[in-house]
Design an enzyme around this catalytic site. Sequence first.
Site, PDB file in Angstrom:
ATOM      1  N   SER A 120       0.814  -1.210   0.000  1.00 21.96           N
ATOM      2  CA  SER A 120       0.000   0.000   0.000  1.00 21.96           C
ATOM      3  C   SER A 120       0.846   1.258   0.000  1.00 21.96           C
ATOM      4  O   SER A 120       2.041   1.202   0.291  1.00 21.96           O
ATOM      5  CB  SER A 120      -0.881  -0.008   1.240  1.00 21.96           C
ATOM      6  OG  SER A 120      -2.169  -0.429   0.901  1.00 21.96           O
ATOM      7  N   GLY A 138      -8.308   1.514  -2.712  1.00 22.83           N
ATOM      8  CA  GLY A 138      -9.144   1.967  -1.601  1.00 22.83           C
ATOM      9  C   GLY A 138      -8.741   3.379  -1.206  1.00 22.83           C
ATOM     10  O   GLY A 138      -9.423   4.367  -1.472  1.00 22.83           O
ATOM     11  N   ARG A 139      -7.519   3.465  -0.643  1.00 13.76           N
ATOM     12  CA  ARG A 139      -6.992   4.731  -0.142  1.00 13.76           C
ATOM     13  C   ARG A 139      -7.025   5.852  -1.190  1.00 13.76           C
ATOM     14  O   ARG A 139      -7.389   6.993  -0.884  1.00 13.76           O
ATOM     15  CB  ARG A 139      -5.543   4.496   0.294  1.00 13.76           C
ATOM     16  CG  ARG A 139      -4.843   5.658   0.915  1.00 13.76           C
ATOM     17  CD  ARG A 139      -3.333   5.370   0.962  1.00 13.76           C
ATOM     18  NE  ARG A 139      -3.039   4.011   1.345  1.00 13.76           N
ATOM     19  CZ  ARG A 139      -2.804   3.613   2.596  1.00 13.76           C
ATOM     20  NH1 ARG A 139      -2.792   4.491   3.563  1.00 13.76           N
ATOM     21  NH2 ARG A 139      -2.547   2.345   2.864  1.00 13.76           N
ATOM     22  N   GLU A 151      -7.911  -2.893  -7.328  1.00 19.64           N
ATOM     23  CA  GLU A 151      -8.672  -2.759  -6.079  1.00 19.64           C
ATOM     24  C   GLU A 151      -8.187  -1.564  -5.264  1.00 19.64           C
ATOM     25  O   GLU A 151      -7.655  -1.724  -4.162  1.00 19.64           O
ATOM     26  CB  GLU A 151      -8.499  -4.028  -5.231  1.00 19.64           C
ATOM     27  CG  GLU A 151      -9.041  -5.286  -5.867  1.00 19.64           C
ATOM     28  CD  GLU A 151      -8.615  -6.548  -5.118  1.00 19.64           C
ATOM     29  OE1 GLU A 151      -7.736  -6.469  -4.240  1.00 19.64           O
ATOM     30  OE2 GLU A 151      -9.158  -7.611  -5.419  1.00 19.64           O
ATOM     31  N   CYS A 199      -4.916   6.709  27.358  1.00 22.56           N
ATOM     32  CA  CYS A 199      -3.961   6.453  28.423  1.00 22.56           C
ATOM     33  C   CYS A 199      -2.809   5.628  27.847  1.00 22.56           C
ATOM     34  O   CYS A 199      -2.667   4.438  28.117  1.00 22.56           O
ATOM     35  CB  CYS A 199      -4.680   5.695  29.527  1.00 22.56           C
ATOM     36  SG  CYS A 199      -3.802   5.808  31.051  1.00 22.56           S
ATOM     37  N   ARG A 229      -3.499   4.657  12.825  1.00 19.91           N
ATOM     38  CA  ARG A 229      -2.377   4.507  11.895  1.00 19.91           C
ATOM     39  C   ARG A 229      -1.044   5.045  12.432  1.00 19.91           C
ATOM     40  O   ARG A 229      -0.008   4.406  12.226  1.00 19.91           O
ATOM     41  CB  ARG A 229      -2.718   5.111  10.538  1.00 19.91           C
ATOM     42  CG  ARG A 229      -3.842   4.347   9.825  1.00 19.91           C
ATOM     43  CD  ARG A 229      -4.038   4.802   8.385  1.00 19.91           C
ATOM     44  NE  ARG A 229      -2.922   4.468   7.543  1.00 19.91           N
ATOM     45  CZ  ARG A 229      -2.024   5.338   7.090  1.00 19.91           C
ATOM     46  NH1 ARG A 229      -2.130   6.621   7.386  1.00 19.91           N
ATOM     47  NH2 ARG A 229      -1.031   4.950   6.338  1.00 19.91           N
ATOM     48  N   TYR A 275       1.483   2.130  12.430  1.00 21.09           N
ATOM     49  CA  TYR A 275       2.486   2.116  11.349  1.00 21.09           C
ATOM     50  C   TYR A 275       3.456   3.296  11.411  1.00 21.09           C
ATOM     51  O   TYR A 275       4.203   3.517  10.460  1.00 21.09           O
ATOM     52  CB  TYR A 275       1.808   2.220   9.974  1.00 21.09           C
ATOM     53  CG  TYR A 275       0.647   1.323   9.703  1.00 21.09           C
ATOM     54  CD1 TYR A 275       0.816  -0.063   9.672  1.00 21.09           C
ATOM     55  CD2 TYR A 275      -0.605   1.841   9.439  1.00 21.09           C
ATOM     56  CE1 TYR A 275      -0.262  -0.881   9.396  1.00 21.09           C
ATOM     57  CE2 TYR A 275      -1.689   1.019   9.154  1.00 21.09           C
ATOM     58  CZ  TYR A 275      -1.504  -0.343   9.138  1.00 21.09           C
ATOM     59  OH  TYR A 275      -2.560  -1.158   8.866  1.00 21.09           O
ATOM     60  N   GLY A 315      -3.358  -0.251  -3.726  1.00 23.68           N
ATOM     61  CA  GLY A 315      -2.133   0.229  -3.097  1.00 23.68           C
ATOM     62  C   GLY A 315      -1.616   1.568  -3.582  1.00 23.68           C
ATOM     63  O   GLY A 315      -0.516   1.963  -3.204  1.00 23.68           O
TER      64      GLY A 315
HETATM   65  N1  PLP Z   1      -6.663  -5.285  -2.199  1.00 26.35           N
HETATM   66  C1  PLP Z   1      -6.074  -5.996  -1.211  1.00 26.35           C
HETATM   67  C2  PLP Z   1      -6.001  -7.470  -1.367  1.00 26.35           C
HETATM   68  C3  PLP Z   1      -5.560  -5.374  -0.088  1.00 26.35           C
HETATM   69  O1  PLP Z   1      -4.996  -6.096   0.888  1.00 26.35           O
HETATM   70  C4  PLP Z   1      -5.639  -3.962   0.001  1.00 26.35           C
HETATM   71  C5  PLP Z   1      -5.067  -3.243   1.152  1.00 26.35           C
HETATM   72  O2  PLP Z   1      -4.239  -3.650   1.890  1.00 26.35           O
HETATM   73  C6  PLP Z   1      -6.260  -3.254  -1.022  1.00 26.35           C
HETATM   74  C7  PLP Z   1      -6.757  -3.942  -2.107  1.00 26.35           C
HETATM   75  C8  PLP Z   1      -6.412  -1.766  -0.982  1.00 26.35           C
HETATM   76  O3  PLP Z   1      -5.230  -1.067  -0.869  1.00 26.35           O
HETATM   77  P1  PLP Z   1      -5.216   0.512  -0.923  1.00 26.35           P
HETATM   78  O4  PLP Z   1      -6.279   1.012  -0.020  1.00 26.35           O
HETATM   79  O5  PLP Z   1      -3.866   0.885  -0.457  1.00 26.35           O
HETATM   80  O6  PLP Z   1      -5.493   0.898  -2.342  1.00 26.35           O
END
Ligand code: PLP
Length: 503
Positions: A234, A314-315, A312, A397, A366, A370, A270
């Site tokens: 990611s 997300g972020r 795929e 705490c 986070r 991380y 990622g």
């Molecule tokens: N697909 C898989 C299998 C993942 O494990 C992740 C995140 O760890 C994602 C997609 C989405 O990654 P990102 O949000 O960094 O784009």
Amino acid sequence: MTASPLAPAWLEVPADPNALPAPVWPRSADRDGRGALVIGGVSAAVLTERYGTPLYVVDEGEARTRAREVLAAFRSAFEAIGTRAKVYYAGKAFLTGTVARWMADEGLAIDACSLGELEVALRAGVDPARIGLHGNNKSLAEIDRAVEAGLGAVVIDSWVEIERIAAAAERLGRVQQVRLRVNSGVHAHTHDFLATAHEDQKFGVRLDQAAEYVTRIRSFPALSFLGFHCHIGSQIFDSGGLAESAARLLEAHAAALQGGPVPELNLGGGFGIAYTSADDPTPIADLARTIADAVALECSRLDVPVPVVAFEPGRSIIGTAGVTLYTVGTVKDVLVQVAGEGAEARPTEHVRRYVSVDGGMSDNARPALYGAAYSARIASRESAADPALVRVAGKHCESGDIVVDAEYLPGDIAPGDLLAVPATGAYCWSLSSNYNHLGRPPVVAVSAGESTMIVRGETIDDLLARDLAFTTHAGPSSPTEPSPTGPPLADPPLTDPPEETDR
Ligand code: PLP
């Protein structure tokens, strides 16, 4: 002002500590006539008066625009090489019913990795054929639900899952489309791509096992093999790793084509975003083009047709759409010694200002998890004060409860100020907890000057609802319902409150 020796090297003293620089902030971020932060046309002052703090704010326009941009980038890059791209929104980043509907509306499929995420997508009305499920240890209940709902793809992650998914599909009279997750041996954050795919991690199977797995998958008539899946990590800024991973997967893909169809290739997500002024993410259209070119080149070298390619993200879709608002509770200066340079040099003392807010690691894990860096701005006003180095701490705490490790904010920051932390759309709400019995904050969507609560915040009653010491009946059945095995159990006796002692 010169940089504080306590600041990390990448952090520059901003010319204006009130500025809201893109691409860290959503494009709608602005300040109103009174200097208050405005997102999606709604001022932070109005939002916090209505909903309180801490508050997750999600800019619907930004989320939808990003979804459209990412989809368009992949579609056009892959059309240019004669194929189609599919884009799944990675629900793990941030999935509520409303967000699932926005994404489906914008033409994205949904990627889920648990029964809970799957239920959100299904109940939000997402077409099951446009939902994928992955995970390294799917329960039988998750597999059953996926197959029964008619999911478009289930990602196989181990040998035993082949049989489990096939058994569910046979029992339900379905043919389930499956992908196989493999390790390409490419690490997202280094240029040091592993020579072998013998990775020390829990996801996927080795590339050199791929053929054996595909043969096994194809031996079950209830399974239909869609292709390989991979996710190399990611917050990736450099397309080199993704291109290399695609090339490695295509070798296995070409080999698998010898035994039957392999219509797709899924390269995961990622793609990185900016959390601070130091981050300079590669535009998604450039990343998409580089990956598409690598896929085209490798397919031509291997002399195979270019498959449909799935992603795929997300972020990169939801990250910048989120801003968290907090109220500053306390401000405290701490003297920190910095060792001098050279044998004779004396240490010098510098001030680190701790600004404590009313949330923390429970709404944004986070930094603690991380070491993730964030930035911040005063949201309730602009200030002409000189910037001062601050560390924004939460109220938990735990000394590691840091929200923003280092930022320059106006030096007059004071209790009662609102503080905004941008780029909290991804992996903040979804990783939130009730640590220290704090309720999760509400999520409010803003758009065109309107705000709508899309997830309500947790109350103390919510937090205590599952604590059986505080409920009047312990079982799932209501006391008025006759029990199938006899009369309802009497409510457990409530013990008297403990007597007060002076201990
Ligand atoms: N697909 C898989 C299998 C993942 O494990 C992740 C995140 O760890 C994602 C997609 C989405 O990654 P990102 O949000 O960094 O784009």
